[in-house]
Write a protein that holds these residues in place. Sequence first.
Motif, short mmCIF file in Angstrom:
data_model
loop_
_atom_site.label_atom_id
_atom_site.label_comp_id
_atom_site.label_asym_id
_atom_site.label_seq_id
_atom_site.Cartn_x
_atom_site.Cartn_y
_atom_site.Cartn_z
N LEU A 496 6.89 -0.47 1.45
CA LEU A 496 6.90 -1.78 0.98
C LEU A 496 8.03 -1.57 -0.21
CD1 LEU A 496 3.39 -3.11 0.17
CD2 LEU A 496 4.87 -3.36 2.12
N TRP A 501 13.43 -2.25 3.70
CA TRP A 501 13.48 -3.49 4.15
C TRP A 501 14.78 -3.68 4.97
CZ3 TRP A 501 12.84 -6.97 -0.89
CH2 TRP A 501 11.57 -6.67 -1.59
N TYR A 516 2.55 -7.39 -5.14
CA TYR A 516 2.63 -7.01 -3.69
C TYR A 516 3.64 -7.47 -2.90
CZ TYR A 516 -1.09 -10.61 -3.64
OH TYR A 516 -1.75 -11.61 -4.05
N PHE A 517 3.94 -7.32 -1.69
CA PHE A 517 4.75 -7.81 -0.82
C PHE A 517 4.42 -9.13 -0.34
CE2 PHE A 517 6.83 -8.42 3.02
CZ PHE A 517 8.10 -7.95 3.08
#
Length: 653
Positions: A496, A501, A516-517
């Motif tokens: 994460l 990414w 959080y993502f």
Amino acid sequence: MADQQGLEGLTGNKVGIWREMEREGEKYFVRDTQYFDEFVYWAGTHAIKAQKETYRVVLLGESAARGFLIDPVYNPAIALRGFLAQADLDAEVVDLARTNCSLSKLETLVRECMLLEPDAVVVFAGNNWIINSRQQIGPAGIAEMINSALKGEPDAMKNAIEEKLDAGIDRLYDLLTEQMIANAIPVFVVNPEFNLRDWRLTEEELIPLYATEGWEEWYQQLGKAVHALGRSGYAEAEEIAGRLVGLQPTNGAGHLLLAESYDRRGLKDKALSNYRLAHDKTIYQPWTCPGVTSFIQEKIRERAGRPGFFLIDLPGLFLAYTGGQAPGRELFLDYCHLTAEGIDVAMGHVARSLLQIAAGMDVELRAENTIGAMDKAATHFLAAIHNAHWGQSEDIVYYHCRAALTHADLREQMVHYILTASGTCPWRLNRHFETLIQDSRLSRYLILAQPEEGVETFDPVLVRAMKEAMCGEGSVEARELQLKEHIYPGSRVDLLKSRYWLDYNKASLRLRKASYFREINYYSAFHVIADGRSDLRLEIVLRLPYAAEGMAELYFNGERIRVMPVNGRWRVESLVIPADSCLEGDNELRICWPLGNVSTKYKSPVDRADVLLLYKYMYPVLGEVHSFSMTPVMAGVAEERRSVRGQVELQTK
């Protein structure tokens, strides 16, 4: 003159970052060290004589006027000086262009520059004005945008921004009239243009705004249109693109596909019209790159058509220069910043107009920029980085990487960049990055391009393009560094972190910020490093952000390896990817989220709202990930390997 050699003689007058001081009976404006952090945004001029000695032209503007990515080697002020010198006009060009100049800062500069007693003023601005206007909309205005969109009237955002733009542009031109025109100082207005042909919508800009339904149809139609265009099925692509325009009138994707199809068919006028419509639709986005829209261009034409103003209209001039084709990479380095060629076209017309007004001269001018091969290469190197960081395609990033190597050998710098991105060491502490910023041609931009505090990236698109441009050079060193720092016995990789990414860019970072993502796209893609010898143990905690159920799919290097039932409760999933399914080095892991159900809270009207709430309404979250880790299971240690492999193979089938 050194910057502020002692504080004696300083007065309260200032122009930009230059403070007036008197020394030995002469007045100068000297760079004020209290603005040291801003020096990188301005010209490197240490001192400006307060008393003019010849015809004085003052250049005002934003980063396009600053010559971003080429400056200080070349910029519009240097080009304008050169053109005026060709006509033997004894003239001085004072460069007050500032990167990241807002409309309000420009107004301040208009007032301050009168201290320099200009004979003429050139204003080259407009690219930042949508961003400035968007930032001025308060909580009540944001709430009105949300509520109007929920009623099927999404134009509230566009109308609010254009209302702010209208007032801001009028205020600027009223000020120019009051300060310059009233004092018989001619104002030469450069109407900016956008990189219509080679700037593409980002993944975030392809997402349907305020969508609470119809996601599947949108992405299916979008995929079909892209596929049809790829195989030259122009009629089919245009038909589907037309449907996309109808499905999402606020999204530019349909117009962009139409433009690309018309462009390939040689229909220049239709292509130009749709390229412009595609870009104009970005006004609906809460976060987009700088760039002038048709509304701003028309407003500038209207105000610059009044007495005392002289218009240099780049949209028309660039179109004539390209033979009717939408302007692209030959004139632009990115969304709005000009190549040396683009600067010459623009400033050549400014010089002709200025010479006619100032001296009654009508002369033929020619471009004479003397940018060396190494400086051209450095410009393309920086353009590759900038395009990648704004979510552009590998095609244009590779183009700039290749151009950098064509002009001069920047292989060593590219390898240093690849190694900076490949390791875990923060950029500011990285010896490879330190080597890069010691190169004076690169340092000004790279200081600004560093990731934000606590944010890192592998720059996957850029690194791939660099490796391909160099025919694989740097790949071995990068892979060795990756394996050394990312996958070793006992390591546990947090996927994460932004460095993993695959679609990292400025927009994705801003829109995903949370505890959080949170995913706003229909998929989440991650960069996984493997040694090709170890199994990879994955553990993910995920959920849907709404009370619904669906099936999320997990893909590894394009192969589906797990189908996971998901709902509004956190769910833990664990699996092992066998070593023989992994590539040594770079691998892609993708979660595809179920579409079609969005929380009812994103369908309810609001009384007041901030920008973060606006993001949530515009981009409803499709999936949430609390944690996502990858642990290498070294050969000989992988327990339950055979049984897990069988499960993965079964689910793949």
